[in-house]
Write a protein that holds these residues in place. Structure first.
Motif, short mmCIF file in Angstrom:
data_model
loop_
_atom_site.label_atom_id
_atom_site.label_comp_id
_atom_site.label_asym_id
_atom_site.label_seq_id
_atom_site.Cartn_x
_atom_site.Cartn_y
_atom_site.Cartn_z
N VAL A 193 0.81 -1.22 0.00
CA VAL A 193 0.00 0.00 0.00
C VAL A 193 0.85 1.27 0.00
O VAL A 193 0.30 2.37 -0.13
CB VAL A 193 -0.96 0.03 1.21
CG1 VAL A 193 -1.78 -1.25 1.28
CG2 VAL A 193 -0.23 0.27 2.52
N LEU A 194 2.16 1.14 0.12
CA LEU A 194 3.00 2.30 0.39
C LEU A 194 3.12 3.28 -0.77
O LEU A 194 3.48 4.43 -0.57
CB LEU A 194 4.39 1.86 0.84
CG LEU A 194 4.44 1.06 2.14
CD1 LEU A 194 5.89 0.70 2.47
CD2 LEU A 194 3.81 1.84 3.28
N GLN A 195 2.87 2.83 -1.99
CA GLN A 195 3.02 3.70 -3.15
C GLN A 195 1.76 4.49 -3.47
O GLN A 195 1.75 5.29 -4.40
CB GLN A 195 3.43 2.88 -4.38
CG GLN A 195 4.82 2.27 -4.27
CD GLN A 195 5.90 3.31 -4.07
OE1 GLN A 195 5.91 4.35 -4.70
NE2 GLN A 195 6.81 3.04 -3.14
N ARG B 140 7.50 8.93 -4.65
CA ARG B 140 6.38 8.88 -3.69
C ARG B 140 5.87 10.25 -3.30
O ARG B 140 4.72 10.41 -2.91
CB ARG B 140 6.81 8.12 -2.44
CG ARG B 140 6.88 6.62 -2.60
CD ARG B 140 7.34 5.96 -1.32
NE ARG B 140 6.46 6.25 -0.21
CZ ARG B 140 6.69 5.88 1.05
NH1 ARG B 140 7.81 5.21 1.34
NH2 ARG B 140 5.85 6.17 2.01
N TYR B 141 6.73 11.26 -3.39
CA TYR B 141 6.32 12.60 -2.98
C TYR B 141 5.54 13.32 -4.07
O TYR B 141 4.50 13.92 -3.81
CB TYR B 141 7.55 13.45 -2.62
CG TYR B 141 8.40 12.91 -1.50
CD1 TYR B 141 7.86 12.14 -0.48
CD2 TYR B 141 9.77 13.18 -1.46
CE1 TYR B 141 8.65 11.65 0.55
CE2 TYR B 141 10.56 12.69 -0.43
CZ TYR B 141 10.00 11.92 0.57
OH TYR B 141 10.80 11.44 1.58
N THR B 142 6.07 13.29 -5.30
CA THR B 142 5.53 14.17 -6.34
C THR B 142 4.94 13.44 -7.53
O THR B 142 4.38 14.09 -8.42
CB THR B 142 6.63 15.12 -6.85
OG1 THR B 142 7.70 14.35 -7.42
CG2 THR B 142 7.18 15.97 -5.71
N GLY C 84 4.25 12.46 0.57
CA GLY C 84 3.30 11.91 -0.40
C GLY C 84 1.98 11.55 0.24
O GLY C 84 1.18 10.83 -0.36
N ALA C 85 1.72 12.07 1.43
CA ALA C 85 0.50 11.71 2.16
C ALA C 85 -0.71 12.48 1.62
O ALA C 85 -0.58 13.43 0.85
CB ALA C 85 0.69 11.97 3.65
#
Length: 339
Positions: free
Chosen positions: A165-167, A233-235, A321-322
């Motif tokens: 689920v992390l991506q 993951r951030y952008t 990336g939340a």
């Protein structure tokens, strides 16, 4: 004689059955009246001497449920009250939950955009510092391996999010809400987020079309740049959710980022450039020397700069990336790019 014996036996059985039925009726009546009989009178006396709120609250507080974490099943409280969400405070806030601490790193700072009024927890220091915050549940993201999870588990039950689920920030929010037993809160938050993204995506596509966008981080210490790819993951969200078109180099990257020199930037052929520092704000003293790079002749000759299409964003939420951070990124883009 045999008949008499049989009759005697059947009479005895019938008497016993009637006696049992009568006893059951008595017990049922007692239960209906709120009275439960117990053979353990000593235990009953001890319980009856406890305060009423202690008797009713103890079972609920002690209740646990099993969730499947990355490294196996975990027993966590059914109704946790003091949650430490290391690196996932954003998701807790989106669910209306205030964590007991906020992660902090001396080199990275913290997620200032959340505006949490809670103590900081230095993730570079000793885990035992969490003890005094008395969490009843700890939630970790992919930054924790099995050994780290075991260390945190000595403080409180620890749920490490599954790798799968992390991506995806939407899946992370759902997984956390499911673990906490509040899936409905995630559904509401995601419905609002999806509607916002749909509206924002339409506006961005109308304003930019197929113009190419690059996301670059200024690494203050060595004055290099990190180009963020579509899988970052951030952008990465600005491409796969917001519909912006990446520059070819970013689209082809398999890594999250690539360190590039200032001289490479003109080769990116970006119509729009998003840039933010790796630590601190644009106005902090330690960043001033590095920021001067953006005023040099190379930058001033970039087509994106000449057109006014360079956007200096704040580091805090652009390096997260939340779900809340992604929503704020969309706000930034709409303000900067949609006239």
């Amino acid at each position: 004689m045999i008949k008499w014996v049989r009759r005697f036996i059947w009479t005895a059985v019938l008497i016993l059955a009637l006696t049992a039925l009568a006893a059951c009726g008595t017990d049922n009546n007692a239960a209906d009246n709120g009275v439960v009989q117990s053979a353990n009178t000593g235990a009953d006396a001890a319980v009856s001497s406890m305060p009423a709120d202690a008797v009713s609250s103890t079972p609920a507080e002690a209740a646990t449920r099993t969730v499947a974490g990355e490294f196996g099943d975990v027993e966590i409280p059914v109704n946790p009250q003091r949650i430490a969400g290391i690196y996932v405070e954003d998701y807790l806030k989106a669910l209306g939950i205030t964590p007991v601490v906020q992660w902090y790193h001396p080199s990275w700072g913290k997620q200032d955009y959340l505006n949490l009024d809670v103590p900081e927890f230095d993730v570079s220091g000793s885990i035992e510092a969490l003890l005094e915050k008395d969490p009843d549940l700890i939630i970790l993201d992919g930054g924790a391996d099995a050994a780290k999870v075991e260390q945190y588990s000595k403080i409180a039950p620890t749920y490490r999010l599954p790798e799968r689920v992390l991506q995806d920030s939407r899946q992370m929010l759902t997984a956390i809400a499911d673990a906490l037993g509040v899936p409905e809160k995630a559904e509401v938050a995601l419905a609002e987020y999806d509607q916002k993204v749909a509206d924002g995506k339409a506006k961005l596509q109308q304003a930019l079309g197929q113009e190419k966008v690059a996301v670059i981080r200024l690494n203050v210490a060595d004055k290099t740049f990190a180009l963020f790819g579509v899988k970052n993951r951030y952008t990465g969200v600005i491409y796969d959710q917001f519909g912006l078109t990446p520059i070819p180099m970013a689209a082809e990257m398999t890594d999250y980022q690539a360190i590039i020199s200032e001289e490479v930037i003109p080769e990116l052929e970006a119509d729009h450039i998003i840039v933010f520092p790796d630590h601190g704000g644009w106005d902090t003293a330690e960043n001033q020397e590095a920021i001067q790079v953006l005023d040099g002749p190379l930058w001033k000759n970039l087509p994106a700069v000449k057109k006014g299409n360079i956007y200096k964003m704040e580091r805090s939420h652009w390096q997260s990336g939340a779900i809340t951070a992604n929503s704020m990124k969309l706000d930034d883009l709409l303000e900067a790019m949609v006239k």
